[in-house]
Scaffold this motif. Structure first.
Motif, short mmCIF file in Angstrom:
data_model
loop_
_atom_site.label_atom_id
_atom_site.label_comp_id
_atom_site.label_asym_id
_atom_site.label_seq_id
_atom_site.Cartn_x
_atom_site.Cartn_y
_atom_site.Cartn_z
N PHE A 193 -5.36 -2.26 -1.11
CA PHE A 193 -6.29 -1.44 -1.88
C PHE A 193 -5.61 -0.93 -3.15
CE2 PHE A 193 -7.85 2.82 -2.93
CZ PHE A 193 -9.18 2.54 -3.16
N VAL A 194 -4.41 -0.38 -2.98
CA VAL A 194 -3.73 0.16 -4.15
C VAL A 194 -3.32 -0.95 -5.10
CG1 VAL A 194 -1.67 1.42 -4.90
CG2 VAL A 194 -2.98 2.23 -2.96
N ARG A 195 -2.99 -2.11 -4.56
CA ARG A 195 -2.51 -3.18 -5.41
C ARG A 195 -3.65 -3.90 -6.14
NH1 ARG A 195 2.12 -7.00 -4.31
NH2 ARG A 195 0.66 -8.34 -3.26
N ARG A 196 -4.78 -4.07 -5.46
CA ARG A 196 -5.77 -4.99 -6.02
C ARG A 196 -7.03 -4.33 -6.54
NH1 ARG A 196 -3.63 -9.89 -4.84
NH2 ARG A 196 -2.44 -9.98 -2.91
N SER A 197 -7.46 -3.22 -5.92
CA SER A 197 -8.78 -2.70 -6.32
C SER A 197 -8.67 -1.95 -7.64
CB SER A 197 -9.32 -1.77 -5.23
OG SER A 197 -8.67 -0.53 -5.34
N ARG A 198 -9.85 -1.72 -8.21
CA ARG A 198 -9.93 -1.01 -9.47
C ARG A 198 -9.43 0.43 -9.31
NH1 ARG A 198 -12.82 -1.26 -14.21
NH2 ARG A 198 -13.67 0.79 -14.67
N ARG A 204 -2.32 3.80 -9.69
CA ARG A 204 -1.02 3.37 -10.20
C ARG A 204 -0.86 3.76 -11.66
NH1 ARG A 204 -0.52 -2.29 -10.03
NH2 ARG A 204 -2.67 -2.51 -9.37
N ALA A 205 -1.96 3.68 -12.40
CA ALA A 205 -1.88 4.02 -13.82
C ALA A 205 -1.52 5.50 -13.99
CB ALA A 205 -3.19 3.71 -14.51
N VAL A 206 -2.20 6.36 -13.22
CA VAL A 206 -1.92 7.79 -13.35
C VAL A 206 -0.49 8.09 -12.92
CG1 VAL A 206 -2.55 10.07 -12.51
CG2 VAL A 206 -4.32 8.45 -13.09
N ALA A 207 -0.04 7.41 -11.87
CA ALA A 207 1.32 7.65 -11.39
C ALA A 207 2.34 7.26 -12.45
CB ALA A 207 1.58 6.86 -10.11
N MET A 208 2.02 6.20 -13.18
CA MET A 208 2.97 5.70 -14.18
C MET A 208 3.04 6.65 -15.37
SD MET A 208 2.74 1.81 -15.17
CE MET A 208 4.11 0.80 -15.55
#
Lengths: 328, 383
Positions: A193-198, A204-208
């Protein structure tokens, strides 16, 4: 030493089962840390509410002694109830304890204080649950649910531990298999889910980089809410598995487990999903080996010493902290 | 918030305008009143359901803990979630040296306990202070728990039953102090209940309170000296920006270790006080929940302000005792209070003045307030 060699596989498998539970709870810590950079001290209570939800639903449905398909249904139902309750508590927690602070741009240590406060409130509310019902005069009717709030509340006798097959001299039970299989399914689903879904990409974007993510049109608040809810769902699943393994829950059941799970998250590299999973399993197994070597009363000491030793050599945990990176 | 701080500010200004001798007189009067609190037993403040002198002793002892932890969290910016570990090491050092394995007098035990905790602080700090902030939190949490488990599982340290018969400080009977009792708001001198001046006994907590207050005042003075020295400035620089401090020639690691050891020593001292007052200690006195409470004291009081943390420590100990009739819901209310405080007054009850000044000058220079980690309301005045 002898104990460790003779029971090596038994220790490994039971360690993996408890480790799976640590790992599922650790996911909640690591996800929140990934996006908010703060320790969600109240996550242990999220877990505890899930365990109570499962117990109560199974009690209400009179699930004790079910067999066959009914048993499977009840187990799933208990799990879903736990997940729903934990997700709800996590959602409310974010709304009440964290969002007002975020709006005011508070320093992280204040968020920790708010989380400690929330943790006290949640666990004490459970510990005082007989009071409001006593005022309403319902305490006699609901005694099974709210009576003796500071004592252990057992799960209805549902799944009896049976040996399924022999694995290098250890009789693997159905409980072990259920815990490991369902935990692994949940982990794989979450990871994908974390790797593939929107939505996962949003996390991941917010974490980065929260600011750039906001500029790219990611709704920061929604992602954070989602993170809490996912962490809650995982904690709920863990709560059901914990009940199968331990059999009882109580108002402060989350405390030690939460500390262990947080240790697991740090061990693997906080903010890193696969790190949390690895950390959970490593911690569970190492605890078991350690207690075989030096005695079970030193189990928790082994866990913390392991943590300190690993942090000395790998200051960011086994896999490093990288929720943002594609390897997630 | 302004409505609360404005009268406080005017009081402070008026105090500052007083001539110096009057100021000193005023300070002496306050100190005397603090010492006499358990004798006066003031209505409204006194606790009905538990011994007032014992409550005051706890307030003073936990103030000491808060001052020690304030050095670690407030000055050096290291989040220590295992401070109760040092508290336990101090208490058990006194227990082992004074009762369990030697019968040394307390005069020797207490300095020994301070040295032992200081060493334990260095031993814990040397390897772990290199890891980053959040990791330090969990490592120290683990340390606190390790200490407790070692106490539970080591029969040499008494195991779960702990250590009893811890020696009291040397007593000296000089004269008797009568207590006051109140009917409504009229005071009476109660000649039947007296405190023997400086006789430390299980039945009378007042001398212990005097001892604790004296230690608190001494430690506050040392704390003030330290904060205003090179050491204090180095701590502040390390806390604000570790890399910049290192570049300016501050050996940050060494100063962090010093903060850790100093904090540990004060924790050990308070543990020793606790042990001698309790007479009997067991590992249950040192659970993680206390560490959490200690951190709450420092953050609630305003990290970095010694008066703030002392106020918070006194409040957090006294309030639950005062409202003992709410005993069931005590922790529930405590949790709610922490949450409310975090939301409505994130800088703590009394934030350090220097930080307010930094905030103000940052605002004058037009720096965006969002970039400032302190983020403090502008109404609160400084100086």
């Amino acid at each position: 030493m002898n104990l460790l060699i003779h029971h090596f596989w038994e220790l490994t498998i039971t360690g993996l089962t408890i480790g799976a539970i640590y790992a599922l709870v650790a996911l909640g810590y690591t996800l929140v840390y990934g996006v908010l950079r703060l320790i969600n001290f109240a996550h242990s209570e999220v877990f505890m509410y899930g365990s109570f939800a499962a117990v109560w639903v199974l009690m209400a449905l009179n699930a004790a002694g079910a067999t066959g398909l009914g048993l499977v249904g009840f187990l799933l139902l208990g799990g879903i109830a736990a997940m729903a309750a934990s997700a709800l508590v996590a959602f409310i927690l974010e709304l009440v304890a964290y969002r007002p602070l975020r709006k005011r741009n508070s320093p992280p240590l204040i968020a920790l204080i708010s989380a400690i406060g929330a943790s006290f409130v949640l666990s004490e509310a459970m510990g005082l649950r007989d009071k409001p019902f006593a005022w309403l005069g319902l305490d006699a009717k609901l005694a099974d649910y709210v009576g003796r709030p500071r004592e252990n509340t057992p799960l209805p006798a549902l799944l009896h531990s049976q040996k399924l097959f022999n694995f290098f001299g250890y009789n693997v039970t159905n409980v072990d298999v259920i815990i490991l299989v369902s935990a692994i399914i949940m982990m794989v689903v979450l990871d994908q889910f974390v790797r593939r879904s929107r939505l996962g990409r949003g996390i991941r974007a917010v974490a980065m980089d929260a600011e750039s993510a906001a500029l790219m049109g990611v709704n920061h608040n929604r992602v954070i809410r989602l993170t809490f809810v996912i962490g809650g769902i995982m904690a709920g699943g863990a709560a059901m598995l914990y009940l199968l393994k331990i059999g009882v829950t109580r108002y402060n059941a989350g405390f030690i487990l939460g500390i262990k799970a947080f240790t697991a998250a740090v061990l693997g590299g906080i903010g890193n999903l696969r790190g949390a999973l690895l950390g959970g399993f490593v911690l569970g197994v190492a605890e078991n080996y350690g207690s075989a070597l030096v005695g079970s009363q030193w189990k928790d000491v082994v866990a913390f010493v392991l943590l300190i030793v690993i942090l000395l050599f790998r200051p960011t945990g086994l896999l490093g902290e990288s929720l943002g990176k594609a390897r997630a | 918030m302004n409505a609360v701080t404005a009268p406080l500010r005017s009081v402070r200004e008026r105090f500052r305008a007083l001539p110096r001798p009057v100021k000193y007189l005023f300070i002496v009067a306050v100190v005397v009143i603090i010492y006499l609190l358990p004798i006066i037993n003031p209505p409204l403040i006194t606790t009905q359901d538990s011994d007032f002198a014992s409550v005051l002793f706890s307030c003073a002892m936990y103030s000491l803990v808060a001052i020690g932890l304030n050095i670690v969290i407030g000055y050096a910016g290291l989040l220590d979630l295992g401070y109760v570990g040092f508290f336990a090491v101090g208490a058990f050092s006194v227990g082992v040296l004074g009762s369990a394995h030697a019968k040394l007098p307390l005069i020797i035990c207490v300095p020994a306990a301070i040295v032992v905790t200081m060493i334990s602080g260095v031993l814990l700090g040397a390897p772990t202070l290199r890891v980053r902030g959040d990791y330090l939190a969990i490592v120290t949490l683990g340390f606190g728990e390790i200490i407790r488990l070692v106490l539970v599982n080591t029969s040499w340290l008494g195991g779960p039953r702990g250590i009893s018969n811890i020696p009291a400080p040397p007593s000296l009977h000089l004269f008797d102090v009568p207590h006051m009792s109140w009917e409504g708001f009229t005071a009476y001198l109660d000649l039947t209940t007296t405190t023997k001046f400086l006789v430390f006994s299980v039945t009378d907590a007042v001398p212990y309170y005097w001892l604790a207050v004296t230690i608190v005042l001494i430690v506050l003075f040392l704390d003030w000296l330290m904060q205003n020295s090179r050491v204090g400035r180095s701590w502040e620089a390390t806390r604000e920006d570790e890399d910049a401090a290192e570049l300016m020639g501050v050996p940050t690691f060494r100063f962090k270790l010093l903060a850790f050891a100093t904090g540990a020593a004060i924790g050990g001292l308070s543990g020793a006080l606790f042990a001698t007052k309790q007479v009997f200690i067991n590992p249950d006195n040192f659970t993680i929940i206390y560490s959490v409470l200690f951190v709450a004291m420092v953050v609630v009081g305003g990290q970095g302000n010694r008066w703030g943390v002392v106020t918070a420590a006194v409040l957090l100990i006294w309030l639950p005792e005062k409202f003992r009739f709410l005993s069931d819901a005590r922790f529930l209310l405590f949790g709610m209070a922490l949450m409310a405080l975090a939301i409505f007054r994130p800088q703590g009850l009394l934030p350090p003045r220097r930080r307010l000044r930094a905030q103000r000058s940052a605002e004058r220079e037009g720096v965006n307030a969002e970039e400032d980690p302190g983020h403090i309301e502008r109404e609160v005045a400084d100086v």
